[in-house]
Design an enzyme around this catalytic site. Structure first.
Site, mmCIF file in Angstrom:
data_model
loop_
_atom_site.group_PDB
_atom_site.id
_atom_site.type_symbol
_atom_site.label_atom_id
_atom_site.label_comp_id
_atom_site.label_asym_id
_atom_site.label_seq_id
_atom_site.Cartn_x
_atom_site.Cartn_y
_atom_site.Cartn_z
ATOM 1 C CB THR A 94 -9.468 -0.646 -7.561
ATOM 2 O OG1 THR A 94 -9.835 0.471 -6.919
ATOM 3 C CG2 THR A 94 -9.100 -1.762 -6.622
ATOM 4 C CG ASN A 131 -8.761 5.901 -3.944
ATOM 5 O OD1 ASN A 131 -8.966 5.537 -4.038
ATOM 6 N ND2 ASN A 131 -8.921 7.437 -3.734
ATOM 7 N NE ARG A 165 -4.415 1.390 0.955
ATOM 8 C CZ ARG A 165 -5.175 1.514 0.120
ATOM 9 N NH1 ARG A 165 -5.088 1.773 -1.120
ATOM 10 N NH2 ARG A 165 -6.337 2.381 0.285
HETATM 11 O O1 DON Z 1 -8.327 1.021 -1.017
HETATM 12 C C1 DON Z 1 -8.800 1.262 -1.601
HETATM 13 O O2 DON Z 1 -9.902 0.875 -0.641
HETATM 14 C C2 DON Z 1 -9.328 2.033 -2.783
HETATM 15 N N1 DON Z 1 -9.171 3.057 -2.574
HETATM 16 C C3 DON Z 1 -9.957 1.165 -4.082
HETATM 17 C C4 DON Z 1 -10.561 2.531 -4.968
HETATM 18 C C5 DON Z 1 -11.351 1.910 -5.538
HETATM 19 O O3 DON Z 1 -12.020 0.590 -5.636
HETATM 20 C C6 DON Z 1 -12.110 2.486 -6.473
HETATM 21 N N2 DON Z 1 -12.756 1.739 -7.837
HETATM 22 N N3 DON Z 1 -13.676 1.366 -8.447
#
Ligand code: DON
Length: 532
Positions: free
Chosen positions: A343, A363, A73
């Site tokens: 994502t 993100n 991360r």
């Molecule tokens: O890590 C997370 O929870 C978010 N940054 C995920 C973002 C995400 O899944 C956007 N897509 N649809």
């Protein structure tokens, strides 16, 4: 959307990346080799989410049964401060979403190298090579053309992004040859020198120069200090199936685990699609997300009562609070208390039975929209996953507390839920995950429960209409058109605020089939599955 193959399977968010994964597996690469090659390929073909400027999580189970979890991360730069995204009146701004300040220190290159060093088999450069070819040129597909059009107004604000992704300020038409020479050069450097060039060498210099151009915070020291971290996977038992998922800095595994523990205490669940089932699932999700939003954060910064949150006795307490006939309103969030699809997920099983479940992200779509000039890749806007204003909603409507407030070096809490499930005989049974912000957790839950409780195939389980509840906003979100009006009316009569929605988690999964593996790409997505 379901594909069967006897030996090995890969399912990803883009057909060209899926092909890269299959080729590596056929060349004798293992699941981690394929995972690394897919990650780099996604950077070239799915720039909305595939990345070297973001981060992610891998849950990996080797064929002998050892399960590990890798956290790569992003981390907050050392210059980050708690209130850096607030305006003078204390309200959140969009500086956590677009532009240089929204970027956390990228983790992907370090994480992929770490996974390869521990488990990979083929040479590193072999795994980066297919992405270099794709970066040199491939025809852009219709989905990418649309997603670039959707974000053209953000990308055009940054000259290097406009130059790489737009033609005269507009999205390239489907079929246009998409050439990314800067990215190809960067990938060649990474193929030759591994993460060193990214965190200490030429690419680090370009990232720091980009920060200077746009007032960002990432320094050379921040890059040099970045480390991926091995974590202990979350494990819960659900009706005899062992579910392994990602621990903090993702909330995915703990929240999924709490939902499963609450529902697993009922002897059986009401039928799929019924008012009674949707009510119970909502009440379980609500309670799991209340804990998530209050307690969870980067384990290197906050203390979390994980053992208690994941105990069956705590689940029993929560279950006892559920009124089978009425919604329990989510209490107001006490921020002071302790405590586009952008994502992408891919699942891989190799011919030896090793399994990798990987979710990675910038993100939101195209991350910060900032391309590192001269290096050809987008930086994330992961800083918005922090509670930039504890007690106020973020981009996904999540209301979170101090545990997830911004601090230098801290990892922002994620909802990504790469998951592996074993059957009651202890055999690999499912590999799954999704993009979709907080809807990832409930999307993965829906898929697992549909298979185990409602005896669906994985393809049916993924296609079935979904329910999402995240405590706040106190709204039951039902997939539009998926549930009959009579069911929705009866849920409203029980006190639920119901909203129909069209924003999906895209579940990418693999299940054990009668003769090998069945790969399923969510039919809501442009992804694909392939095996041999
Ligand atoms: O890590 C997370 O929870 C978010 N940054 C995920 C973002 C995400 O899944 C956007 N897509 N649809």
């Amino acid at each position: 959307m379901a594909v069967a193959a006897p030996h090995a399977m890969v399912t990803t968010g883009h057909p060209l990346a899926t092909e890269v994964g299959r080729t590596i597996l056929q060349q004798g690469g293992n699941a981690i080799d394929a995972a690394v090659a897919v990650a780099f390929a996604l950077t070239a073909v799915l720039p909305d989410a595939g990345n070297i400027g973001g981060g992610g999580f891998i849950v990996y189970r080797d064929a002998r049964g050892a399960v590990s979890a890798l956290d790569y991360r992003e981390a907050a730069p050392s210059g980050a401060t708690r209130n850096m995204y607030l305006d003078a009146a204390g309200n959140p701004t969009d500086r956590s979403i677009t532009g240089h300040l929204s970027a956390g220190v990228p983790g992907s290159v370090a994480g992929l190298y770490e996974a390869w060093k521990r488990f990979g088999k083929l040479p590193w450069a072999t795994l980066v090579a297919p992405a270099i070819a794709l970066a040199e040129g491939h025809p852009i597909d219709a989905d990418r053309s649309h997603s670039l059009a959707d974000d053209a107004d953000r990308l055009i604000r940054f000259p290097a992004s406009a130059a790489q992704f737009l033609v005269d300020g507009r999205a390239p038409a489907p079929g246009t040859m998409f050439r990314q020479p800067d990215l190809a050069r960067t990938l060649r450097l990474i193929a030759d020198s591994g993460p060193d060039v990214f965190y200490r060498g030429r690419i680090a210099e370009l990232i720091v120069a980009e920060m200077a151009r746009g007032g960002g915070l990432i320094t050379r020291a921040d890059l040099a200090a970045y480390r991926p971290k091995w974590r202990t996977p979350i494990q819960v038992d659900y009706r005899g199936y062992a579910v392994y998922s990602m621990p903090p800095a993702s909330s995915g595994g703990v929240t999924l685990g709490e939902i499963l523990n609450i529902l697993g205490g009922y002897d059986s669940l009401p039928p799929f699609g019924s008012t009674a089932l949707l009510h119970l699932e909502t009440e379980a999700m609500r309670r799991a997300f209340e804990d998530r939003n209050r307690w969870l954060g980067d384990p290197d910064f906050v203390q979390m009562p994980l053992e208690r949150l994941l105990s069956k006795s705590y689940a029993a307490q929560l279950r006892a609070q559920i009124d089978p006939a009425r919604a329990t309103p989510t209490p107001p969030f006490e921020a002071g208390a302790p405590g586009g699809t952008e994502t992408t997920h891919y699942s891989i099983v190799d011919a030896d039975g090793n399994a990798a479940s990987v979710t990675t992200t910038l993100n939101n779509s195209f991350g910060s929209a900032v391309t590192v000039t001269g290096a050809g890749f987008l930086l994330n806007d992961e800083m918005d996953d922090f509670a930039t204003a504890p007690g106020k909603p973020n981009m996904y409507g999540l209301v979170q507390g101090e545990s997830n407030a911004v601090a230098p070096g801290k990892r922002m809490l994620s909802a990504m839920t790469p998951t592996i499930v074993l059957d009651p005989q202890g055999r690999l049974f499912l590999v799954a995950g999704a993009p979709g912000g907080p809807r990832i957790i409930t999307g993965v839950f829906n898929a697992i429960s549909n298979v185990i409780d409602h005896h669906m195939s994985l393809a049916q389980a993924i296609e079935a209409p979904r329910l999402h509840h995240q405590a706040l906003p106190d709204t039951m979100m039902l997939e539009r058109g998926g549930f009959p009006p009579a069911v929705i009316d009866s849920l409203r009569a029980m006190g639920h605020a119901v909203r129909e929605w069209g924003y999906h988690a895209l579940v990418m999964g693999i299940e054990r089939g009668p003769a090998g593996w069945i790969g399923v790409a969510d039919p809501r997505s442009g992804g694909s599955a392939a095996g041999y």
